[in-house]
Design an enzyme around this catalytic site. Sequence first.
Site, mmCIF file in Angstrom:
data_model
loop_
_atom_site.group_PDB
_atom_site.id
_atom_site.type_symbol
_atom_site.label_atom_id
_atom_site.label_comp_id
_atom_site.label_asym_id
_atom_site.label_seq_id
_atom_site.Cartn_x
_atom_site.Cartn_y
_atom_site.Cartn_z
ATOM 1 N N SER A 23 3.310 -1.926 10.387
ATOM 2 C CA SER A 23 4.839 -2.135 10.628
ATOM 3 C C SER A 23 5.635 -3.239 10.472
ATOM 4 C CB SER A 23 5.287 -1.495 12.155
ATOM 5 O OG SER A 23 4.794 -0.102 12.175
ATOM 6 N N GLY A 70 2.314 2.429 10.795
ATOM 7 C CA GLY A 70 3.162 3.677 10.677
ATOM 8 C C GLY A 70 3.938 4.145 11.812
ATOM 9 N N GLU A 128 -5.581 -4.851 10.977
ATOM 10 C CA GLU A 128 -4.588 -3.755 11.103
ATOM 11 C C GLU A 128 -4.725 -3.117 12.509
ATOM 12 O OE1 GLU A 128 -2.553 -2.497 7.138
ATOM 13 O OE2 GLU A 128 -4.213 -1.326 7.314
ATOM 14 N N GLY A 145 5.155 1.497 4.685
ATOM 15 C CA GLY A 145 6.480 2.047 4.834
ATOM 16 C C GLY A 145 7.209 1.240 4.188
ATOM 17 N N ASN A 163 0.863 -1.163 0.176
ATOM 18 C CA ASN A 163 -0.056 -0.026 0.101
ATOM 19 C C ASN A 163 0.829 1.124 -0.150
ATOM 20 O OD1 ASN A 163 -1.772 1.981 0.415
ATOM 21 N ND2 ASN A 163 -2.320 1.565 2.706
ATOM 22 N N LYS A 214 0.039 4.305 -0.523
ATOM 23 C CA LYS A 214 -0.529 5.314 0.115
ATOM 24 C C LYS A 214 -0.404 6.554 -0.850
ATOM 25 C CE LYS A 214 0.131 3.679 4.661
ATOM 26 N NZ LYS A 214 0.318 3.836 6.164
ATOM 27 N N HIS A 226 -9.560 1.089 5.076
ATOM 28 C CA HIS A 226 -8.419 1.503 5.602
ATOM 29 C C HIS A 226 -8.508 2.426 6.923
ATOM 30 C CE1 HIS A 226 -4.067 2.729 6.363
ATOM 31 N NE2 HIS A 226 -3.803 1.531 5.733
ATOM 32 N N GLU A 260 -6.676 4.981 7.590
ATOM 33 C CA GLU A 260 -6.678 6.177 7.464
ATOM 34 C C GLU A 260 -7.812 6.951 6.906
ATOM 35 O OE1 GLU A 260 -2.893 5.912 5.479
ATOM 36 O OE2 GLU A 260 -1.826 5.378 7.317
HETATM 37 C C1 PEP Z 1 -0.961 0.150 5.930
HETATM 38 O O1 PEP Z 1 -0.781 1.361 5.521
HETATM 39 O O2 PEP Z 1 -1.724 -0.385 5.710
HETATM 40 C C2 PEP Z 1 0.219 0.041 6.940
HETATM 41 C C3 PEP Z 1 0.301 -1.260 7.559
HETATM 42 O O3 PEP Z 1 1.439 0.814 7.056
HETATM 43 P P1 PEP Z 1 2.844 0.406 7.929
HETATM 44 O O4 PEP Z 1 3.392 -0.802 7.120
HETATM 45 O O5 PEP Z 1 3.784 1.592 7.466
HETATM 46 O O6 PEP Z 1 2.478 0.359 9.098
#
Ligand code: PEP
Length: 258
Positions: free
Chosen positions: A215, A175, A169, A237, A11, A13, A97, A99
Site C-alpha cells: 500500500s 492491496g 512485503e 495498486g 508490479n 499484476k 510474491h 500472491e
Molecule cells: C505488491 O503487489 O507487491 C504490492 C505491494 O501491492 P500494493 O502496493 O497494491 O499493496
Amino acid sequence: MKPRKTLIAANWKMHKNVHDAVVYVEELQKEAASFVDREILIAPAFTALPAVRIVMGRADFKLGAQNCHWEEQGAYTGEISCGMLKDAGCDYVIVGHSERRHIFGETDDMIRKKVNAAFKHRMTPVLCIGEVLEEREAGKTFQVLQNQLKEALAGLTPALAEQLVIAYEPVWAIGTGKTATPDQAQEAHAYIREKLSDIFDKEVANAVRILYGGSVKPDNVDALMAQPDIDGLLVGGASLEVASFKRIVHYQVPGGKN
Ligand code: PEP
C-alpha cells in the site's frame, strides 16, 4: 560503503493489455525526470514484455517479469523459464510474491530454485518475503523473515547474494490500504540486513537493496523513503496510474537519500 542505488518497482499484476502497457511506459519516460541515483522497474504481464522492451529507451528504466519457472524448458504447461524471460529483455524477475505463495501454493523450496535460475540467466531476482497478520500479532515476524530468507538463499554464494534485491512485503499491507508505519518497515528492514550479515557477511548485507511493499501511495512515499534501510519500493495498486507512480518515483527525502 558503496551507496545502494534506489529501485522503484511497479508490479502491475494481472492488469494492462499490450497497448496500455506501451502507452504508459512511453508517457512515464516522457514525464518523469531522468535519474542517475535511482532505477525504475516495470513488471508488466508476460504478454507485454517484448513490446515494452522495444519502447523502453532510458537507461534508468528496467524491465522485469512477475514470476518464472526454474527449469530451462520441458513439459510444464503454462510456465515460463528464465531463459525465455531473458530473451524477452528482462533485467529483473519478481520471485516469491505473497500472491504466488498464498494463492498458488509456492513453497520456499520452489522460491530458492527460482532465485538460482534467475541468477543463472543474468537477471536480478527480487525476492519477496513478509509475514501474515496472525504471525505479526503473535510476535513471530522476525522468525518468519529469518526462515524465508534462510530457505530462499541456501547455497547462494556471497558474490551472487550481493546482487540480490529483497522486497519486505508484510502480507497484511498488500492491496489493503494499510501501510506499515515507517518505523515498522525500518525495524523489519534493519532485521533483514542483520540476518543477511549472519547468513553471508557485512559486505553482502550492506550491498543488498531492500525494498518496502504494501500500500505505498504518493502520500506515504516520502516518509518511507526517509528510512535508512529502505532502498526502494515495490508498488502494486498505486503503480497502475502514470500520475501516481510518477509522484512515487519523484519521492523527496530532505538532504537526499544517497
Ligand atoms: C505488491 O503487489 O507487491 C504490492 C505491494 O501491492 P500494493 O502496493 O497494491 O499493496
